[in-house]
Design a protein around this motif. Structure first.
Motif, PDB file in Angstrom:
ATOM      1  N   LYS A 156     -45.520  -5.443  -2.088  1.00 42.63           N
ATOM      2  CA  LYS A 156     -46.243  -5.600  -3.429  1.00 42.63           C
ATOM      3  C   LYS A 156     -47.466  -4.661  -3.521  1.00 42.63           C
ATOM      4  O   LYS A 156     -47.695  -4.166  -4.539  1.00 42.63           O
ATOM      5  CB  LYS A 156     -46.615  -7.039  -3.618  1.00 42.63           C
ATOM      6  N   ASN A 157     -48.170  -4.607  -2.571  1.00 42.84           N
ATOM      7  CA  ASN A 157     -49.239  -3.852  -2.771  1.00 42.84           C
ATOM      8  C   ASN A 157     -48.771  -2.415  -3.104  1.00 42.84           C
ATOM      9  O   ASN A 157     -49.565  -1.718  -3.623  1.00 42.84           O
ATOM     10  CB  ASN A 157     -49.986  -3.792  -1.283  1.00 42.84           C
ATOM     11  N   ILE A 158     -47.761  -2.094  -2.049  1.00 42.07           N
ATOM     12  CA  ILE A 158     -47.417  -0.405  -2.852  1.00 42.07           C
ATOM     13  C   ILE A 158     -46.919  -0.532  -3.923  1.00 42.07           C
ATOM     14  O   ILE A 158     -47.111   0.514  -4.633  1.00 42.07           O
ATOM     15  CB  ILE A 158     -46.323  -0.028  -1.555  1.00 42.07           C
ATOM     16  N   LEU A 159     -46.240  -1.296  -4.542  1.00 42.55           N
ATOM     17  CA  LEU A 159     -45.808  -1.567  -5.735  1.00 42.55           C
ATOM     18  C   LEU A 159     -46.651  -1.340  -6.948  1.00 42.55           C
ATOM     19  O   LEU A 159     -46.684  -1.151  -8.085  1.00 42.55           O
ATOM     20  CB  LEU A 159     -44.882  -2.664  -6.077  1.00 42.55           C
ATOM     21  N   LEU A 160     -47.940  -1.771  -6.554  1.00 41.53           N
ATOM     22  CA  LEU A 160     -49.192  -2.266  -7.451  1.00 41.53           C
ATOM     23  C   LEU A 160     -49.858  -0.749  -7.638  1.00 41.53           C
ATOM     24  O   LEU A 160     -50.663  -0.567  -8.449  1.00 41.53           O
ATOM     25  CB  LEU A 160     -50.056  -3.190  -6.880  1.00 41.53           C
ATOM     26  N   GLU A 161     -49.526  -0.016  -6.539  1.00 40.26           N
ATOM     27  CA  GLU A 161     -50.297   1.462  -6.629  1.00 40.26           C
ATOM     28  C   GLU A 161     -49.807   2.489  -7.665  1.00 40.26           C
ATOM     29  O   GLU A 161     -50.576   3.245  -8.056  1.00 40.26           O
ATOM     30  CB  GLU A 161     -50.271   1.854  -5.030  1.00 40.26           C
ATOM     31  N   ASN A 162     -48.323   2.675  -7.513  1.00 34.82           N
ATOM     32  CA  ASN A 162     -47.809   3.541  -8.525  1.00 34.82           C
ATOM     33  C   ASN A 162     -46.475   3.015  -8.956  1.00 34.82           C
ATOM     34  O   ASN A 162     -46.052   1.944  -8.719  1.00 34.82           O
ATOM     35  CB  ASN A 162     -47.395   4.652  -7.414  1.00 34.82           C
ATOM     36  N   PRO A 163     -45.992   3.674 -10.145  1.00 30.77           N
ATOM     37  CA  PRO A 163     -44.607   3.517 -10.682  1.00 30.77           C
ATOM     38  C   PRO A 163     -43.568   3.435  -9.677  1.00 30.77           C
ATOM     39  O   PRO A 163     -43.464   4.217  -8.786  1.00 30.77           O
ATOM     40  CB  PRO A 163     -44.429   4.562 -11.779  1.00 30.77           C
ATOM     41  N   LEU A 164     -42.497   2.524  -9.960  1.00 31.52           N
ATOM     42  CA  LEU A 164     -41.245   2.257  -8.949  1.00 31.52           C
ATOM     43  C   LEU A 164     -40.730   3.548  -8.482  1.00 31.52           C
ATOM     44  O   LEU A 164     -40.628   3.826  -7.384  1.00 31.52           O
ATOM     45  CB  LEU A 164     -40.307   1.514  -9.250  1.00 31.52           C
ATOM     46  N   TYR A 165     -40.613   4.249  -9.388  1.00 30.63           N
ATOM     47  CA  TYR A 165     -39.703   5.540  -9.271  1.00 30.63           C
ATOM     48  C   TYR A 165     -40.344   6.663  -8.849  1.00 30.63           C
ATOM     49  O   TYR A 165     -39.903   7.263  -7.612  1.00 30.63           O
ATOM     50  CB  TYR A 165     -38.911   6.139 -10.628  1.00 30.63           C
ATOM     51  N   ASP A 166     -41.592   6.698  -8.761  1.00 29.82           N
ATOM     52  CA  ASP A 166     -42.352   7.699  -8.029  1.00 29.82           C
ATOM     53  C   ASP A 166     -42.387   7.310  -6.653  1.00 29.82           C
ATOM     54  O   ASP A 166     -42.426   8.064  -5.971  1.00 29.82           O
ATOM     55  CB  ASP A 166     -43.756   7.424  -8.575  1.00 29.82           C
ATOM     56  N   ILE A 167     -42.514   5.958  -6.302  1.00 30.35           N
ATOM     57  CA  ILE A 167     -42.574   5.533  -5.019  1.00 30.35           C
ATOM     58  C   ILE A 167     -41.318   5.769  -4.291  1.00 30.35           C
ATOM     59  O   ILE A 167     -41.198   6.413  -3.255  1.00 30.35           O
ATOM     60  CB  ILE A 167     -42.784   3.819  -5.047  1.00 30.35           C
ATOM     61  N   LEU A 168     -40.096   5.613  -5.039  1.00 29.04           N
ATOM     62  CA  LEU A 168     -38.741   5.663  -4.344  1.00 29.04           C
ATOM     63  C   LEU A 168     -38.752   7.388  -4.097  1.00 29.04           C
ATOM     64  O   LEU A 168     -38.208   7.809  -3.005  1.00 29.04           O
ATOM     65  CB  LEU A 168     -37.630   5.472  -5.326  1.00 29.04           C
ATOM     66  N   GLN A 169     -39.296   8.338  -4.966  1.00 26.38           N
ATOM     67  CA  GLN A 169     -39.120   9.717  -5.023  1.00 26.38           C
ATOM     68  C   GLN A 169     -39.942  10.131  -3.827  1.00 26.38           C
ATOM     69  O   GLN A 169     -39.629  10.893  -2.935  1.00 26.38           O
ATOM     70  CB  GLN A 169     -39.182  10.239  -6.278  1.00 26.38           C
ATOM     71  N   ASN A 170     -41.164   9.985  -3.973  1.00 26.55           N
ATOM     72  CA  ASN A 170     -42.400  10.597  -3.099  1.00 26.55           C
ATOM     73  C   ASN A 170     -42.644   9.706  -1.834  1.00 26.55           C
ATOM     74  O   ASN A 170     -42.508  10.704  -0.930  1.00 26.55           O
ATOM     75  CB  ASN A 170     -43.449  10.494  -3.838  1.00 26.55           C
ATOM     76  N   ARG A 171     -42.301   8.471  -1.520  1.00 25.62           N
ATOM     77  CA  ARG A 171     -42.509   7.850  -0.410  1.00 25.62           C
ATOM     78  C   ARG A 171     -41.391   7.714   0.657  1.00 25.62           C
ATOM     79  O   ARG A 171     -41.203   7.928   1.605  1.00 25.62           O
ATOM     80  CB  ARG A 171     -43.161   6.270  -0.612  1.00 25.62           C
ATOM     81  N   TYR A 172     -40.189   7.700  -0.220  1.00 17.91           N
ATOM     82  CA  TYR A 172     -38.748   7.275   0.525  1.00 17.91           C
ATOM     83  C   TYR A 172     -37.928   8.433   0.172  1.00 17.91           C
ATOM     84  O   TYR A 172     -36.734   8.506   0.775  1.00 17.91           O
ATOM     85  CB  TYR A 172     -38.129   6.117   0.265  1.00 17.91           C
ATOM     86  N   ASN A 173     -38.366   9.624  -0.202  1.00 21.78           N
ATOM     87  CA  ASN A 173     -37.465  10.641  -0.536  1.00 21.78           C
ATOM     88  C   ASN A 173     -36.098  10.657  -0.859  1.00 21.78           C
ATOM     89  O   ASN A 173     -35.254  11.221  -0.680  1.00 21.78           O
ATOM     90  CB  ASN A 173     -37.519  11.671   0.794  1.00 21.78           C
ATOM     91  N   ILE A 174     -36.046   9.678  -1.927  1.00 18.46           N
ATOM     92  CA  ILE A 174     -34.786   9.210  -2.550  1.00 18.46           C
ATOM     93  C   ILE A 174     -34.480   9.887  -3.938  1.00 18.46           C
ATOM     94  O   ILE A 174     -35.675  10.087  -4.751  1.00 18.46           O
ATOM     95  CB  ILE A 174     -34.525   7.924  -3.037  1.00 18.46           C
ATOM     96  N   SER A 175     -33.608  11.019  -3.878  1.00 18.87           N
ATOM     97  CA  SER A 175     -33.314  11.726  -5.138  1.00 18.87           C
ATOM     98  C   SER A 175     -32.264  11.163  -6.042  1.00 18.87           C
ATOM     99  O   SER A 175     -31.195  10.684  -5.606  1.00 18.87           O
ATOM    100  CB  SER A 175     -32.833  13.108  -4.709  1.00 18.87           C
ATOM    101  N   PHE A 176     -32.403  10.888  -7.424  1.00 21.75           N
ATOM    102  CA  PHE A 176     -31.717  10.217  -8.170  1.00 21.75           C
ATOM    103  C   PHE A 176     -30.517  11.269  -8.605  1.00 21.75           C
ATOM    104  O   PHE A 176     -30.931  12.445  -9.183  1.00 21.75           O
ATOM    105  CB  PHE A 176     -32.337   9.547  -9.313  1.00 21.75           C
ATOM    106  N   THR A 177     -29.393  10.824  -8.381  1.00 20.01           N
ATOM    107  CA  THR A 177     -28.215  11.813  -9.245  1.00 20.01           C
ATOM    108  C   THR A 177     -27.879  11.278 -10.479  1.00 20.01           C
ATOM    109  O   THR A 177     -27.481  12.055 -11.250  1.00 20.01           O
ATOM    110  CB  THR A 177     -27.249  11.800  -8.080  1.00 20.01           C
ATOM    111  N   LYS A 178     -27.686  10.055 -10.554  1.00 19.93           N
ATOM    112  CA  LYS A 178     -27.240   9.745 -12.131  1.00 19.93           C
ATOM    113  C   LYS A 178     -27.670   8.005 -12.019  1.00 19.93           C
ATOM    114  O   LYS A 178     -27.903   7.405 -11.256  1.00 19.93           O
ATOM    115  CB  LYS A 178     -25.562   9.971 -12.161  1.00 19.93           C
ATOM    116  N   ALA A 179     -27.233   7.617 -13.380  1.00 24.21           N
ATOM    117  CA  ALA A 179     -27.550   6.245 -13.632  1.00 24.21           C
ATOM    118  C   ALA A 179     -26.655   5.562 -14.765  1.00 24.21           C
ATOM    119  O   ALA A 179     -26.265   6.574 -15.721  1.00 24.21           O
ATOM    120  CB  ALA A 179     -29.077   5.822 -14.085  1.00 24.21           C
ATOM    121  N   THR A 180     -26.063   4.559 -14.752  1.00 29.36           N
ATOM    122  CA  THR A 180     -25.234   3.958 -15.641  1.00 29.36           C
ATOM    123  C   THR A 180     -26.173   2.879 -16.237  1.00 29.36           C
ATOM    124  O   THR A 180     -26.396   1.870 -15.585  1.00 29.36           O
ATOM    125  CB  THR A 180     -24.009   3.529 -14.808  1.00 29.36           C
ATOM    126  N   GLU A 181     -25.803   2.624 -17.618  1.00 31.41           N
ATOM    127  CA  GLU A 181     -26.485   1.687 -18.227  1.00 31.41           C
ATOM    128  C   GLU A 181     -25.753   1.004 -19.158  1.00 31.41           C
ATOM    129  O   GLU A 181     -24.508   1.601 -19.734  1.00 31.41           O
ATOM    130  CB  GLU A 181     -27.800   2.201 -18.974  1.00 31.41           C
TER     131      GLU A 181
END
Length: 239
Positions: A156-181
């Motif tokens: 929760k503390n990490i999530l309070l620091e930055n937007p979720l997608y920034d955390i996934l990309q910058n902290r966990y090196n996750i690259s999004f390829t597509k999304a379905t809505e």
């Protein structure tokens, strides 16, 4: 003025919308009274009332008993042609975005979440519930499920620091390829109405989102969005 074949109330509504834009009226600014519109455009009270009711329904204005009619909070627009972030889109539209985390926990995925994320029953997920706000006004309730194995140590503390997608990309090196809505329209029940601070029975948008990294779904989110404060836009081009 008032020369088209459109109903008079609709033509007046268009004039009021243009006035709001051209005069650069801000949220909560007062507009003319019904009587003033009647006198200014030589219209009947019933026509003016119909125009005001139409604009109120569309979210352009709101009425306060005994005080007058005012410009509503601007509706947030979201284009759907590429990946988007609530935080960044709100900033582009001159609003101050914020999030309120209601709960964050690690849990074993139930049958439904296993199906949505295409994972095994024993796999663990993070469940994040939060409110999304624009200028301190609640516009969205979200419940997000994330693959624990792809982002170990998320807190929760990490999530309070930055937007979720920034955390996934910058902290966990996750690259999004597509999304379905997927979108659907519902009426707010008592619980959701209270969460979104809207009257029970108000229209809301239910948005499901599956975000991929390669062939793997790493996020599944269900958002309940205020229909009077948010609209989605798709631009179609002829090929």
């Amino acid at each position: 003025m008032f020369q088209s074949k459109s109903p008079l109330y609709y033509q007046l509504a268009e004039i009021i919308i243009n006035d709001i834009k051209e005069k650069n009226l801000q949220e909560n600014d007062r507009i003319l009274t019904e009587r003033e519109y009647c006198e200014k455009y030589n219209l009947s009270r019933s026509t003016v009332r119909q125009a005001i009711a139409y604009l109120e329904k569309k979210g352009y204005i709101y009425k306060v008993q005994g005080c007058g009619t005012f410009v509503s909070s601007r509706v947030m627009k979201q284009k759907l042609l590429k990946f988007y972030s609530f935080t960044e889109e709100a900033k582009k539209q001159g609003k101050t975005p914020s999030s309120k985390i209601l709960s964050f926990k690690e849990k074993k995925a139930d049958e439904k979440i296993c199906k949505e994320l295409n994972i095994n029953r024993d796999d663990k997920v993070y469940e994040l519930q939060r409110l999304r706000l624009a200028d301190d006004e609640v516009v969205m309730y979200e419940k997000t499920y994330l693959l624990e194995k792809k982002m170990q140590g998320l807190s929760k503390n990490i999530l309070l620091e930055n937007p979720l997608y920034d955390i996934l990309q910058n902290r966990y090196n996750i690259s999004f390829t597509k999304a379905t809505e997927r979108f659907s329209v519902l009426l707010a029940d008592e619980k959701i109405a209270e969460i979104l601070t809207i009257p029970q029975g108000s229209p809301i948008i239910r948005l499901q989102r599956w975000t991929y990294a390669g062939m793997e779904i790493i996020e599944y989110t269900v958002s309940l969005v205020r229909g009077d404060r948010f609209e989605f836009e798709v631009e179609l081009e002829e090929k």
